[in-house]
Design a protein around this motif. Structure first.
Motif, PDB file in Angstrom:
ATOM      1  N   GLU B 146      35.086  53.504  57.186  1.00  0.00           N
ATOM      2  CA  GLU B 146      35.455  53.764  55.114  1.00  0.00           C
ATOM      3  C   GLU B 146      34.856  51.911  54.836  1.00  0.00           C
ATOM      4  O   GLU B 146      34.655  50.710  55.428  1.00  0.00           O
ATOM      5  N   VAL B 147      34.577  52.421  53.982  1.00  0.00           N
ATOM      6  CA  VAL B 147      33.381  50.873  53.398  1.00  0.00           C
ATOM      7  C   VAL B 147      33.680  50.775  51.848  1.00  0.00           C
ATOM      8  O   VAL B 147      34.426  51.421  51.095  1.00  0.00           O
ATOM      9  N   LEU B 148      34.377  49.871  51.260  1.00  0.00           N
ATOM     10  CA  LEU B 148      35.133  49.235  50.021  1.00  0.00           C
ATOM     11  C   LEU B 148      33.834  49.374  49.081  1.00  0.00           C
ATOM     12  O   LEU B 148      33.338  48.265  49.065  1.00  0.00           O
ATOM     13  N   ARG B 149      33.563  49.949  48.133  1.00  0.00           N
ATOM     14  CA  ARG B 149      32.539  49.626  46.992  1.00  0.00           C
ATOM     15  C   ARG B 149      33.281  49.074  45.796  1.00  0.00           C
ATOM     16  O   ARG B 149      34.251  49.798  44.969  1.00  0.00           O
ATOM     17  N   ARG B 150      32.899  47.999  45.209  1.00  0.00           N
ATOM     18  CA  ARG B 150      32.935  47.512  44.122  1.00  0.00           C
ATOM     19  C   ARG B 150      31.687  47.575  42.969  1.00  0.00           C
ATOM     20  O   ARG B 150      30.838  47.059  43.114  1.00  0.00           O
ATOM     21  N   ILE B 151      32.526  48.039  41.801  1.00  0.00           N
ATOM     22  CA  ILE B 151      31.011  47.538  41.681  1.00  0.00           C
ATOM     23  C   ILE B 151      31.071  46.830  39.797  1.00  0.00           C
ATOM     24  O   ILE B 151      32.303  47.125  39.318  1.00  0.00           O
ATOM     25  N   TYR B 152      30.492  45.679  39.963  1.00  0.00           N
ATOM     26  CA  TYR B 152      31.155  45.287  38.091  1.00  0.00           C
ATOM     27  C   TYR B 152      29.775  45.453  37.312  1.00  0.00           C
ATOM     28  O   TYR B 152      28.383  45.576  37.623  1.00  0.00           O
ATOM     29  N   GLU B 153      30.686  45.416  35.825  1.00  0.00           N
ATOM     30  CA  GLU B 153      29.691  45.388  35.102  1.00  0.00           C
ATOM     31  C   GLU B 153      30.574  45.100  33.810  1.00  0.00           C
ATOM     32  O   GLU B 153      31.122  44.339  33.967  1.00  0.00           O
ATOM     33  N   THR B 154      29.358  43.876  33.130  1.00  0.00           N
ATOM     34  CA  THR B 154      29.461  43.192  31.532  1.00  0.00           C
ATOM     35  C   THR B 154      28.211  44.038  30.846  1.00  0.00           C
ATOM     36  O   THR B 154      27.512  44.408  31.129  1.00  0.00           O
ATOM     37  N   SER B 155      29.400  44.177  30.086  1.00  0.00           N
ATOM     38  CA  SER B 155      28.345  44.462  28.461  1.00  0.00           C
ATOM     39  C   SER B 155      28.557  43.519  26.982  1.00  0.00           C
ATOM     40  O   SER B 155      30.137  43.452  27.072  1.00  0.00           O
ATOM     41  N   ASP B 156      27.685  44.031  26.422  1.00  0.00           N
ATOM     42  CA  ASP B 156      27.702  42.947  25.063  1.00  0.00           C
ATOM     43  C   ASP B 156      28.448  44.245  23.843  1.00  0.00           C
ATOM     44  O   ASP B 156      27.616  45.470  24.017  1.00  0.00           O
ATOM     45  N   PRO B 157      29.522  43.999  23.599  1.00  0.00           N
ATOM     46  CA  PRO B 157      29.988  45.379  22.989  1.00  0.00           C
ATOM     47  C   PRO B 157      29.332  45.355  21.269  1.00  0.00           C
ATOM     48  O   PRO B 157      29.938  46.337  21.307  1.00  0.00           O
ATOM     49  N   ALA B 158      28.448  44.171  21.453  1.00  0.00           N
ATOM     50  CA  ALA B 158      28.395  44.629  19.668  1.00  0.00           C
ATOM     51  C   ALA B 158      26.996  45.772  20.015  1.00  0.00           C
ATOM     52  O   ALA B 158      27.267  46.721  19.240  1.00  0.00           O
ATOM     53  N   THR B 159      26.361  45.274  20.975  1.00  0.00           N
ATOM     54  CA  THR B 159      25.012  46.072  21.269  1.00  0.00           C
ATOM     55  C   THR B 159      24.960  47.417  22.548  1.00  0.00           C
ATOM     56  O   THR B 159      23.997  48.292  21.934  1.00  0.00           O
ATOM     57  N   GLY B 160      26.321  47.737  22.723  1.00  0.00           N
ATOM     58  CA  GLY B 160      26.826  48.276  23.864  1.00  0.00           C
ATOM     59  C   GLY B 160      25.253  48.073  25.394  1.00  0.00           C
ATOM     60  O   GLY B 160      26.064  48.596  25.834  1.00  0.00           O
ATOM     61  N   HIS B 161      24.750  47.292  25.021  1.00  0.00           N
ATOM     62  CA  HIS B 161      23.479  46.640  26.326  1.00  0.00           C
ATOM     63  C   HIS B 161      24.814  45.897  27.170  1.00  0.00           C
ATOM     64  O   HIS B 161      25.428  45.072  27.636  1.00  0.00           O
ATOM     65  N   ARG B 162      23.577  46.661  28.272  1.00  0.00           N
ATOM     66  CA  ARG B 162      24.620  45.994  30.008  1.00  0.00           C
ATOM     67  C   ARG B 162      23.996  44.550  30.557  1.00  0.00           C
ATOM     68  O   ARG B 162      22.783  44.282  29.508  1.00  0.00           O
ATOM     69  N   HIS B 163      24.525  44.074  30.496  1.00  0.00           N
ATOM     70  CA  HIS B 163      24.124  42.778  30.704  1.00  0.00           C
ATOM     71  C   HIS B 163      24.386  41.463  31.834  1.00  0.00           C
ATOM     72  O   HIS B 163      23.482  41.455  32.196  1.00  0.00           O
ATOM     73  N   LEU B 164      25.443  42.700  32.704  1.00  0.00           N
ATOM     74  CA  LEU B 164      24.930  42.203  34.477  1.00  0.00           C
ATOM     75  C   LEU B 164      25.768  43.436  35.332  1.00  0.00           C
ATOM     76  O   LEU B 164      26.315  43.931  34.634  1.00  0.00           O
ATOM     77  N   TRP B 165      25.210  43.722  36.216  1.00  0.00           N
ATOM     78  CA  TRP B 165      25.558  44.874  37.017  1.00  0.00           C
ATOM     79  C   TRP B 165      25.398  44.621  38.576  1.00  0.00           C
ATOM     80  O   TRP B 165      24.327  43.751  39.592  1.00  0.00           O
ATOM     81  N   SER B 166      26.592  44.524  39.539  1.00  0.00           N
ATOM     82  CA  SER B 166      26.456  44.494  40.915  1.00  0.00           C
ATOM     83  C   SER B 166      27.063  45.507  41.487  1.00  0.00           C
ATOM     84  O   SER B 166      28.372  45.300  41.144  1.00  0.00           O
ATOM     85  N   VAL B 167      26.775  46.070  42.587  1.00  0.00           N
ATOM     86  CA  VAL B 167      27.357  46.548  43.805  1.00  0.00           C
ATOM     87  C   VAL B 167      27.716  45.926  44.536  1.00  0.00           C
ATOM     88  O   VAL B 167      26.546  45.061  45.728  1.00  0.00           O
ATOM     89  N   SER B 168      28.981  45.671  45.597  1.00  0.00           N
ATOM     90  CA  SER B 168      29.545  44.772  46.100  1.00  0.00           C
ATOM     91  C   SER B 168      29.648  45.680  47.676  1.00  0.00           C
ATOM     92  O   SER B 168      30.801  46.247  47.222  1.00  0.00           O
ATOM     93  N   TYR B 169      29.704  45.644  48.807  1.00  0.00           N
ATOM     94  CA  TYR B 169      30.214  46.714  49.546  1.00  0.00           C
ATOM     95  C   TYR B 169      30.894  45.784  50.788  1.00  0.00           C
ATOM     96  O   TYR B 169      30.443  44.355  51.346  1.00  0.00           O
ATOM     97  N   ILE B 170      32.289  46.280  51.560  1.00  0.00           N
ATOM     98  CA  ILE B 170      32.965  45.243  52.411  1.00  0.00           C
ATOM     99  C   ILE B 170      33.522  46.601  53.501  1.00  0.00           C
ATOM    100  O   ILE B 170      34.141  47.750  52.417  1.00  0.00           O
ATOM    101  N   PRO B 171      33.365  46.488  54.895  1.00  0.00           N
ATOM    102  CA  PRO B 171      33.829  47.444  55.241  1.00  0.00           C
ATOM    103  C   PRO B 171      35.820  46.798  54.757  1.00  0.00           C
ATOM    104  O   PRO B 171      35.654  45.896  55.059  1.00  0.00           O
TER     105      PRO B 171
END
Lengths: 271, 271
Positions: B146-171
DNA sequence: GAGTGGTCTAGACCACTGT
DNA sequence: CAGTGGTCTAGACCACTCC
């Protein structure tokens, strides 16, 4: 103003490309497999050959497929990437104090790339230029000051394609005490740039690498023998000596389909 | 076999593109300036509009121009690039031992980006997955663990465009002693991932960042609000603890037109 | 409304790849 | 040689931007 604003369907060539991309992602089309021909795509999608071609062009641009020119395009196999590790900076420094024989044997100028150097054409070109605003800013010198510019290039004699390329700048004032450093026929210099600087009494304290990426121009594609859809990694590198002076700056280019950079950042222990 | 093999001239759209690129490089066309319209190009070069369009498309693909859609295309001004420096790794570690109030105030989760975080939508998504071959290899665990998967995302509410994105895994085995670490509603966690790991007795010894670049897919272009000809920088990041275990791995993406990475490599002194 | 680039078509010709 | 993709054309229609 529709109560239900009917969303316009995406252009045909986008639909075709998305469908093919999906089939590649699902593994229905494995690396090396041939894609449908333009004629086949046109008939199955009921569109013109031009639209089918646009779809194929799009996927090439995105680096997913390759080929064409007389045979069907095929799914691109990801290239094996050579790792460039920042530990080479320390290794090069350690080498500086070793005897020349060892420096020569460990023939790692600053610009090796996991390829037997004997099989490549190596060329070094020196000239002296006047610092423009950018260079003056980097080195903290006056614009117009003399700067040694060295261009390093290796290419594959079989294909004629460029393999490695970098420009390096050093203020002439820093190295004028050793005239041999201005002589391009002394390249490749055993022990690399760090040893060259050592001969004029400079010790490097830290290296700074700045990395970004751009798309190649048409000429770049020719020069490097790139496929479509391959970005170029661009590195600006600073050598900073123990007096916090920038003593050397270089800019180099690496095709992204065959390169990854690995940077290890050591952290101090709590204890 | 011609004694003088007459070189075929390059295709028209390449000639047009090269000419425009030259005029941009020489400064005749400055950033922001409008290019000739397709109709103008077609008449001055004596070719069809289609060929002129191909030339313009090529330059867009290379990131040199932008615009279109109702108005003439114009020379692209280079975007200001945000620098991501590897010193943030040490800064985050230093923060771990500080009081919560300070960690919260220095609201730098691992994923800040020179933009006021208040103006962005932040979203963290947790789930648990079974390690595939790649993850098992990275962590040195059995496939299926089992691995914990965490997805982090920020986006600009004005344009709806993604600003930052990452997936992180930890056993999961590493962090199961602290149940709150499995709760996504606790994000953003003051002090970031390093503090999360600290709560289960893990100290990070070093960080490894591997960088390369690829071209965005059609969906990526939409998601990030990219212009044509902008590569994506892809980073695989490893957190290695003082027992030489890989305790966390993350993959993240940064548009290359607004990002440069800066890595400083300290060298040991000769003394 | 005039002008722009984006999509799409149908068809011609070429250069290249296989057999 | 037959089949492939690459180049190029001429023209139609659309969505968009600017005035």
């Amino acid at each position: 103003m529709d109560p239900q604003p009917t969303t316009v369907p995406p252009p045909v060539h986008i639909q075709i490309a998305d469908d093919l991309r999906l089939r590649i992602a699902r593994g229905e089309l494995a690396p090396g497999d041939e894609l449908p021909t333009l004629r086949q795509l046109a008939t199955t999608w009921g569109c013109s050959i031009g639209s089918a071609r646009a779809a194929i062009a799009l996927l090439k641009q995105q680096g997913l497929i390759t080929g064409g020119r007389g045979r069907a395009p095929h799914v691109r196999a990801p290239m094996r990437r050579v790792v460039r590790d920042n530990s080479r900076h320390q290794q090069e420094k350690d080498l500086v104090l070793r005897p020349e024989e060892e420096r020569r044997r460990t023939g790692t100028t600053e610009m090796d790339m996991g390829v037997p150097i004997d099989e490549l054409h190596f060329r070094a070109t020196y000239d002296r230029i006047e610092a423009d605003a950018d260079l003056a800013d980097v080195f903290g010198i006056d614009p117009g000051s003399e700067v040694l510019r060295r261009i390093y290039e290796t290419s594959d004699p079989a294909t004629g394609h460029r393999h490695l390329w970098s420009v390096s700048y050093i203020p002439v004032a820093l190295i004028s005490s050793n005239a041999t450093l201005l002589d391009e026929t002394r390249e490749p210099w055993p022990g690399g740039t760090q040893h060259q600087l050592y001969t004029v009494g400079i010790e490097i304290d830290r290296m700074v690498d700045e990395v970004t990426a751009t798309m190649p121009t048409t000429a770049d594609v020719q020069l490097w023998g790139l496929e479509q859809g391959v970005p170029l990694l661009r590195v600006r590198h600073l050598s900073i000596d123990i007096h916090d002076r920038v003593v050397e700056m270089s800019e180099s280019i690496y095709p992204a389909d065959r390169t990854t950079f690995r940077f290890t950042t050591p952290l101090t222990r709590w204890s």
